[in-house]
Design an enzyme around this catalytic site. Structure first.
Site, PDB file in Angstrom:
ATOM      1  N   LYS A 206       0.895  -1.175   0.000  1.00 34.38           N
ATOM      2  CA  LYS A 206       0.000   0.000   0.000  1.00 34.38           C
ATOM      3  C   LYS A 206       0.925   1.214   0.000  1.00 34.38           C
ATOM      4  CE  LYS A 206      -1.666   2.975   2.061  1.00 34.38           C
ATOM      5  NZ  LYS A 206      -1.356   4.390   1.700  1.00 34.38           N
TER       6      LYS A 206
ATOM      7  N   GLU B   2       9.946   2.210  10.582  1.00 37.17           N
ATOM      8  CA  GLU B   2      11.036   3.133  10.237  1.00 37.17           C
ATOM      9  C   GLU B   2      10.398   4.514  10.176  1.00 37.17           C
ATOM     10  OE1 GLU B   2      13.393   5.376   9.101  1.00 37.17           O
ATOM     11  OE2 GLU B   2      13.130   4.677   7.046  1.00 37.17           O
TER      12      GLU B   2
ATOM     13  N   CYS C 120      14.164  10.938   6.201  1.00 39.81           N
ATOM     14  CA  CYS C 120      14.118  10.695   7.653  1.00 39.81           C
ATOM     15  C   CYS C 120      15.497  10.795   8.288  1.00 39.81           C
ATOM     16  CB  CYS C 120      13.494   9.339   7.928  1.00 39.81           C
ATOM     17  SG  CYS C 120      14.282   8.032   6.980  1.00 39.81           S
TER      18      CYS C 120
ATOM     19  N   GLU D  73      10.862  16.995  14.086  1.00 42.06           N
ATOM     20  CA  GLU D  73      11.235  16.750  12.694  1.00 42.06           C
ATOM     21  C   GLU D  73      10.473  17.738  11.803  1.00 42.06           C
ATOM     22  OE1 GLU D  73       9.873  13.123  10.654  1.00 42.06           O
ATOM     23  OE2 GLU D  73      11.930  12.888   9.981  1.00 42.06           O
TER      24      GLU D  73
HETATM   25  P1  ADP Z   1       3.513  11.268   5.782  1.00 44.09           P
HETATM   26  O1  ADP Z   1       2.907  12.274   6.704  1.00 44.09           O
HETATM   27  O2  ADP Z   1       4.950  11.422   5.595  1.00 44.09           O
HETATM   28  O3  ADP Z   1       2.759  11.062   4.509  1.00 44.09           O
HETATM   29  P2  ADP Z   1       2.240   9.032   6.974  1.00 44.09           P
HETATM   30  O4  ADP Z   1       2.699   8.303   8.167  1.00 44.09           O
HETATM   31  O5  ADP Z   1       0.977   9.811   7.058  1.00 44.09           O
HETATM   32  O6  ADP Z   1       3.457   9.913   6.564  1.00 44.09           O
HETATM   33  O7  ADP Z   1       2.082   8.066   5.737  1.00 44.09           O
HETATM   34  C1  ADP Z   1       2.954   7.003   5.449  1.00 44.09           C
HETATM   35  C2  ADP Z   1       2.151   5.850   4.887  1.00 44.09           C
HETATM   36  O8  ADP Z   1       1.245   5.402   5.900  1.00 44.09           O
HETATM   37  C3  ADP Z   1       1.275   6.217   3.690  1.00 44.09           C
HETATM   38  O9  ADP Z   1       1.214   5.105   2.817  1.00 44.09           O
HETATM   39  C4  ADP Z   1      -0.080   6.467   4.331  1.00 44.09           C
HETATM   40  O10 ADP Z   1      -1.168   6.317   3.446  1.00 44.09           O
HETATM   41  C5  ADP Z   1      -0.090   5.399   5.402  1.00 44.09           C
HETATM   42  N1  ADP Z   1      -0.980   5.664   6.538  1.00 44.09           N
HETATM   43  C6  ADP Z   1      -1.376   6.853   7.037  1.00 44.09           C
HETATM   44  N2  ADP Z   1      -2.182   6.683   8.105  1.00 44.09           N
HETATM   45  C7  ADP Z   1      -2.309   5.335   8.279  1.00 44.09           C
HETATM   46  C8  ADP Z   1      -3.000   4.513   9.219  1.00 44.09           C
HETATM   47  N3  ADP Z   1      -3.735   5.032  10.199  1.00 44.09           N
HETATM   48  N4  ADP Z   1      -2.882   3.171   9.112  1.00 44.09           N
HETATM   49  C9  ADP Z   1      -2.114   2.619   8.158  1.00 44.09           C
HETATM   50  N5  ADP Z   1      -1.450   3.340   7.227  1.00 44.09           N
HETATM   51  C10 ADP Z   1      -1.531   4.679   7.281  1.00 44.09           C
END
Ligand code: ADP
Length: 478
Positions: free
Chosen positions: A173, A247, A281, A381
């Site tokens: 995903k 990570e 990161c 960050e």
């Molecule tokens: P960023 O803010 O850098 O985009 P995120 O942590 O929001 O970082 O997103 C990283 C990945 O995690 C993306 O693929 C996002 O769609 C997914 N993601 C965001 N929220 C959730 C969640 N609650 N559960 C699982 N995956 C998530």
């Protein structure tokens, strides 16, 4: 306008029928494509396909089969290197040369390192010289790979390579902001002709990720992204004790001692902080400088930051590009304003866009001096081209300052004294240390501690993250 409306399940493309999202170009701030996300039924079908493929044999495949599959994937990615570079440049705003020589090259290097690790990997070996106690490394099962947008091929490659090499099947995903790169990758994997169901890809945002990890057929989650989402995933995974590798964010220190080569340290330090528009990161975002070279360091840093070119992604050159999205741009701007409000001394850059780029999510390469540990800029960050500089008076104080955030991803040391470099490297509470600009080997373990997460990716460690250990006693021969 381009429409991306497909997911990849059980070895075939299918039409997605979930939510619709506008994809905004970070250079122009206009919509340049539409993404249709996976529905919850597509998400469930992808996991079911991965489960079936695991049980049907991929989980018992031998190392030669996994190596051959990985080698074919690498060949197919190599054949699409230009397509990847141009896609990454469009979708996250990475300047085209960096997209090619940084982003795509990093992904391929990690896959090749995983392939090399498979050359010597053993998954079944005696515990000691006595043959009747065996240790086996077995694939955990179905892996959920949830990836961010900042290194769209590389972050997926790290997980994909480890999972294939381990014998897991998987559902990827990718970030909703970098799904187009994941779609090209899926085309490459399709061409590599893996058994159906070994690799599945569903598009979507956090809700799709959340549905994926809560599926009881998912045995291991490998996540790269924000610490906030990492916390959520760890809590969810704890309900079923699903194995996770996280990570997450970083706030890595770069320690400049009096005996370092100052011009090189500043040039490389700023380049590392600003690379990918600060969206890495492990970026070296906190520069800690010995007090007797602090003023010279500030002067040089101000000069180099001011000379750092910001420009549009399609142009050739060593410039940096925009932040990926309006939200990231707003976040970076708000950190810069907070820095000014809290009394940090601005020595380069500042709020707003560069003068020649009135449009697009472009930040100015920014340097703050005299940043104290109690300031937001020192602790949080930022994920933008913003460097903080802080003086120190002793090696002990340098180490204390370096370790004074909740993160623990990387540390960078600049000194001509090899003994000191070694002492400091051992004292830093981080997962990775780089001394005097030495770059990391692709197969070296990547990851950290504290709020930077846990577990490791890359090389043999990245394979083991997708395996469990079984001890078998009393088996006379194998
Ligand atoms: P960023 O803010 O850098 O985009 P995120 O942590 O929001 O970082 O997103 C990283 C990945 O995690 C993306 O693929 C996002 O769609 C997914 N993601 C965001 N929220 C959730 C969640 N609650 N559960 C699982 N995956 C998530």
């Amino acid at each position: 306008m381009a429409l991306f409306d497909q997911v990849y399940i059980d070895g075939a493309w299918q039409k997605a029928d979930g939510d619709t999202r506008a994809l905004i170009n970070p250079d122009t701030e206009t919509q340049d494509a539409t993404l249709i996300c996976a529905s919850s039924s597509a998400c469930a079908a992808a996991v079911a396909s991965a489960r079936a493929a695991f049980d049907a044999g991929w989980g018992r495949s031998d190392i030669a089969t996994r190596r051959a599959a990985l080698a074919r994937i690498i060949t197919e990615i190599e054949a699409r290197a230009d397509a990847f570079a141009s896609c990454i440049s469009t979708e996250i705003g990475a300047p085209i040369d960096f997209a090619r020589t940084g982003q795509v090259a990093a992904g391929l290097a990690h896959l090749r390192a995983t392939l090399a690790a498979l050359e010597t990997l053993t998954n079944d070996a005696p515990l000691t010289t006595a043959p009747d106690h065996r240790i086996r490394h077995e694939p955990l099962g179905v892996a959920a790979l949830i990836t961010p947008w900042n290194w769209p091929l590389n972050q997926v490659a790290l997980k994909l390579g480890g999972a294939i090499a381990a014998g897991c099947t998987m559902v990827l995903k990718p970030s909703e902001l970098s799904s187009r790169t994941a779609i090209i990758l899926t085309e490459a994997i399709h061409a590599a002709d893996l058994p159906p169901g070994v690799f599945n890809m569903i598009t979507g945002a956090g809700d799709v990720g959340a549905a994926l990890i809560s599926n009881p057929d998912v045995d291991v989650v490998s996540f790269t992204g924000s610490t906030a989402t990492g916390r959520f995933i760890a809590a969810e995974a704890a309900q079923s004790m699903t194995r996770t590798t996280l990570e997450l964010g970083g706030k890595s220190a770069n320690l400049l001692f009096s005996d370092c080569d100052l011009p090189t340290a500043i040039t490389q330090g700023l380049a590392h902080c600003f690379r990918n528009a600060g969206q890495s990161c492990n970026a070296a975002t906190r520069m800690l400088v010995a007090r007797d070279i602090y003023n010279d360091a500030l002067t040089l840093a101000a000069q180099i930051a001011t000379q750092t070119e910001v420009n549009r992604p399609h142009l050739s050159g060593a410039h940096i590009g925009p932040q990926v999205s309006a939200a990231q741009f707003a976040k970076v701007q708000s950190f810069i304003e907070t820095g000014v409000d809290q009394g940090a001394r601005l020595v380069a850059g500042g709020p707003g866009r560069p003068d020649h780029l009135p449009r697009g999510f472009y930040s100015r390469p920014t340097v703050f001096a005299d940043v104290r540990p109690d300031m937001t800029l020192f602790q949080d960050e930022i994920f933008g081209p913003v460097l903080t500089m802080t003086p120190f008076d002793s090696e002990e104080e340098a180490i204390e300052l370096a370790n004074a955030t909740p993160y623990g991803l990387a540390g960078y040391i600049q000194t001509a004294d090899a003994k000191r470099a070694d002492r400091v490297a051992q004292a830093l509470r981080v997962g990775m240390v780089q001394i005097n600009g030495q770059s990391r080997e692709a197969g070296a373990p990547f990851g950290g501690r504290g709020l930077s997460g846990y577990g490791r990716e890359a090389g043999v460690w990245g394979i083991r993250a997708f395996q469990d250990i079984k001890s078998i006693s009393g088996a006379a021969a194998f």
